[in-house]
Design an enzyme around this catalytic site. Structure first.
Site, short mmCIF file in Angstrom:
data_model
loop_
_atom_site.label_atom_id
_atom_site.label_comp_id
_atom_site.label_asym_id
_atom_site.label_seq_id
_atom_site.Cartn_x
_atom_site.Cartn_y
_atom_site.Cartn_z
N GLN A 230 0.84 -1.20 0.00
CA GLN A 230 0.00 0.00 0.00
C GLN A 230 0.87 1.25 0.00
O GLN A 230 0.62 2.19 -0.75
CB GLN A 230 -0.93 -0.02 1.22
CG GLN A 230 -2.21 0.75 1.03
CD GLN A 230 -3.00 0.22 -0.15
OE1 GLN A 230 -3.13 -0.98 -0.34
NE2 GLN A 230 -3.49 1.12 -0.97
N ASP B 66 -5.81 -6.69 -6.33
CA ASP B 66 -5.54 -5.58 -7.24
C ASP B 66 -5.55 -6.01 -8.69
O ASP B 66 -5.74 -5.19 -9.58
CB ASP B 66 -4.16 -4.97 -6.93
CG ASP B 66 -4.18 -4.09 -5.70
OD1 ASP B 66 -5.29 -3.66 -5.31
OD2 ASP B 66 -3.11 -3.83 -5.14
N HIS C 218 2.31 2.99 -3.18
CA HIS C 218 1.44 3.65 -4.16
C HIS C 218 1.65 5.16 -4.19
O HIS C 218 1.67 5.78 -5.24
CB HIS C 218 -0.03 3.41 -3.82
CG HIS C 218 -0.61 2.21 -4.49
ND1 HIS C 218 -0.65 2.06 -5.84
CD2 HIS C 218 -1.19 1.10 -3.97
CE1 HIS C 218 -1.23 0.89 -6.14
NE2 HIS C 218 -1.55 0.28 -5.02
N GLU D 196 -10.41 0.83 3.16
CA GLU D 196 -10.59 0.38 1.77
C GLU D 196 -10.26 -1.11 1.66
O GLU D 196 -11.04 -1.89 1.11
CB GLU D 196 -9.66 1.21 0.89
CG GLU D 196 -9.74 0.90 -0.59
CD GLU D 196 -8.64 1.60 -1.37
OE1 GLU D 196 -7.68 2.12 -0.75
OE2 GLU D 196 -8.73 1.63 -2.61
N HIS D 197 -9.09 -1.49 2.18
CA HIS D 197 -8.66 -2.89 2.15
C HIS D 197 -8.47 -3.38 3.58
O HIS D 197 -7.83 -2.70 4.38
CB HIS D 197 -7.31 -3.04 1.44
CG HIS D 197 -7.27 -2.46 0.06
ND1 HIS D 197 -6.64 -1.28 -0.24
CD2 HIS D 197 -7.78 -2.92 -1.11
CE1 HIS D 197 -6.76 -1.02 -1.53
NE2 HIS D 197 -7.45 -1.99 -2.08
N HIS E 251 -53.38 16.80 -7.68
CA HIS E 251 -53.09 15.39 -7.44
C HIS E 251 -54.39 14.65 -7.12
O HIS E 251 -54.68 13.59 -7.69
CB HIS E 251 -52.13 15.23 -6.25
CG HIS E 251 -50.69 15.55 -6.56
ND1 HIS E 251 -50.28 16.79 -6.91
CD2 HIS E 251 -49.58 14.76 -6.54
CE1 HIS E 251 -48.96 16.77 -7.10
NE2 HIS E 251 -48.51 15.55 -6.89
#
Lengths: 430, 430
Positions: free
Chosen positions: A257, A359, A260, A325-326, A418
């Protein structure tokens, strides 16, 4: 950063991890608004100007489009091992996403009312693929394949080509995924062109795909003009691991991670202080061996954390606060801990499921909610490229059943037309 | 406005209808940004100040909350006919939305990889209910019931009470729907309090519900901090009707949209010029009889249209261009035309299905995409209050199947720690 749940000050330190602002600032928002306004008002002239300024090439010279033949040639030119890897990834992503296709429904209820819902794909989808440092063919597959599975007729991709340089692997993936148009533009100007249209680039209905802070903010700003997958921020991983793991494996997971981007967040929860030490040492030992050492070092120093908890069970409420996220759960019985998770984008179960598998080739989407958004958002799916139309049909008889209540409610809400639209059909005296 | 497909200039006139800007302008966006920033930074003090200024009451005096006992009393105090109507609506909305609940999935594929997806509700949802002119208990049911069906634990409602006045019907609906907290605040400040939290008001994860231009813009601006249903703009209806309809019925249907707001859009497609005349006359005759005449007149004059087409079949591509929130198909065989529709929020089939039925008691949600957003968006559903977590689990054996392709792709993307996290587990020499 090393934290221990038992130590004074833990609550405040953990809170800082949860609240860590790793998002676009106000300056980015202003710059993006300026770019989007220019693209909306001036169309392709603005797109060309920003591309010249930011990507350093002139679209009139390099060409606006990358042709399908170029994409096919890139695919056919791949070395066999890599082409097979891409093929495997595409096939597995397709299979996983096909299971997401929603079913239409239709029934007639006891009041005689015909009811249902019908799903249809959007007409056109725009896929943002990052260029430069983050030129990822895997991103392209993860965005394009769900759209194709949804049945989207026109798949448009934008990819910046800094200095005019294209990325053969990205073009190969575009061919494999069946992308219909490829435009060599990027940044907020590409998002603007997709959302508003810009001359030769016809507008789309949905824009998806990851990007840098400018791209993410641009997507946020065009939301409503088009659909978007989710505001994407910097990535994060949480690993929950006991002492029976190989510290080298877990260190590599955390670094996968960290490498990145300098703003990514890697957090390990473990119930063993000695294991925590070993992972920290392994991280320090592995970093210099990486070609991505500079980024990984910066990310780990700024946003990395190892948190020692008395038991892994006690980590789970903290994991939910992070809504990562993960989430990787490396224990003998990962399911027991997974059962306690409410908020996570994607979960990787067991000692042989490093996040990197997800991934690329596992099948589930790697476009996932970041920045605590797993509290309310999901990973990219076929549903992001489809929409649902509800429908109903009444007979004169069933209108008699539902009509009077409708008239009563419409009148109570002060909406006489209506009420009248129902009353006339029932010949009620209103 | 009367248009004929056969006349010169039709294309441009129709284009103007499609592109009609009936949305928040830049001034609204700026005002909303100011309010949201104040609420985020100053919390409940800012909420109290804006409520004093905009709603004309002091929360310290009127109280911040409306208590559950007050809601129950309002429900029990309803006249029986109205209470029965609300009960019917709630029951039918619940039944329809229960069919939307997604199923979890899990399987093991031929490579031995465990895969699946798991749905969970968000922890807390905030429901915006308009006050003042548009105090609609039906909106509350349409927002609260899907959240309840999803399993949301904390349901928070905000409703402005201008001058401190509450609306008994709204409170009764809150009781019926099982809302947990009711706050007497509204406008952009209420959206800010829900998204960021504000002192006694804890933040939520998803904010839904219709509102005026300020509320809609505020939702757009907090998107990403929380989930939202969809940017909501002014309402619209398209009616496709042949000459066999009663023109009075169709006129009432068009006016049932027009009476909502001066910016709503009502459009009739018909294949009979004489019928078009009769509907136009009926609209003019009915308007003065409505308590909502002023609004309906203004909306019809500004945004109403009757379009004559050679055949109703030829109307359908134009309907798709409009991607209307509501589409009513009043013919003997509505299904034939419905089959050709790609973009619409909700469709009302046949001569006995006035749109108003869907506003209240039919069951499908009446919170629907407006402003051409049915191209990419769906009506509110149970899914808006849930999120999906994907998961995967590999064994050593299945990692041997997927690992080498992952290593190849990670190395091609320049992410060595990704490759290493797999290679270490496979004892590959990388």
């Amino acid at each position: 950063m090393r934290l221990d749940v038992g130590e004074a000050g833990f609550a405040a330190q953990f809170e800082a991890l949860v609240d860590a602002r790793r998002e676009a600032d106000a300056d980015v928002a202003r710059d993006v608004a300026t770019i989007l306004r220019a693209v909306r008002d001036e169309g392709e002239a603005a797109v060309a100007a920003f591309t010249r300024k930011l990507d350093g090439h002139d679209l009139a010279e390099t060409g606006w489009r990358i042709e399908p033949a170029d994409c096919r040639a890139a695919y056919e030119g791949l070395e066999p091992e890599l082409r097979a890897a891409l093929d495997l990834a595409a096939a597995r992503i397709r299979t996983y996403h096909e299971k997401q296709k929603p079913e239409d429904s239709e029934w007639v209820d006891e009041a005689g009312v015909r009811l249902g819902a019908r799903w249809r794909p959007v007409d056109a989808a725009g896929l943002y693929v990052p260029g430069g440092r983050a030129a990822y063919p895997s991103s392209l597959l993860m965005n394009a394949i769900p759209a194709k599975v949804a049945g989207v007729g026109r798949l448009v991709m934008t990819v910046p080509t800094p200095g005019g340089q294209t990325n053969a692997l990205v073009l190969a993936a575009a061919h494999l995924a069946g992308v219909d148009e490829v435009w060599r533009i990027g940044g907020a100007q590409a998002i603007g062109a997709l959302a508003y249209g810009a001359g030769r680039i016809a507008r789309v209905d949905v824009v998806t795909g990851p990007g840098n802070a400018w791209v993410a903010e641009a997507k946020r700003q065009v939301y409503g003009v088009v659909g978007i997958d989710m505001v994407a921020g910097p990535s994060e991983i949480v690993v929950v691991a006991d002492a029976k793991n190989d510290p080298e494996w877990i260190a590599a997971d955390l670094l996968s991670q960290a490498e990145h981007d300098t703003v990514t967040q890697s957090i390990l929860f473990t119930d063993d202080a000695g294991f925590a030490d070993k992972v920290a040492e392994a991280v320090d030992r592995q970093i210099p061996e990486l070609a991505t050492a500079t980024v990984a070092r910066a990310a780990w120093d700024a946003n990395g954390a190892i948190i020692v908890v008395p038991t892994l069970d006690e980590a789970m409420p903290l994991v939910d606060r992070l809504a990562p996220e993960h989430l990787q759960i490396a224990t003998d019985d990962p399911q027991a801990l997974f059962d306690r998770v409410r908020h996570a984008g994607s979960v990787f179960l067991g000692r042989y499921t490093p996040e990197a598998i997800g991934d690329y080739v596992a099948g589930p989407n790697h476009v996932l909610p970041t920045g605590r958004r797993a509290r309310f958002a999901s990973g990219l799916s076929v549903l992001d490229f489809m929409k649902r139309t509800s429908f109903l049909g009444l007979t004169e008889e069933s209108l008699k059943v539902l009509g009077p209540a409708t008239v009563a409610l419409a009148e109570a809400e002060g909406l006489p037309a209506h009420a009248r639209s129902v009353a006339l059909r029932l010949r009620l005296n209103r």
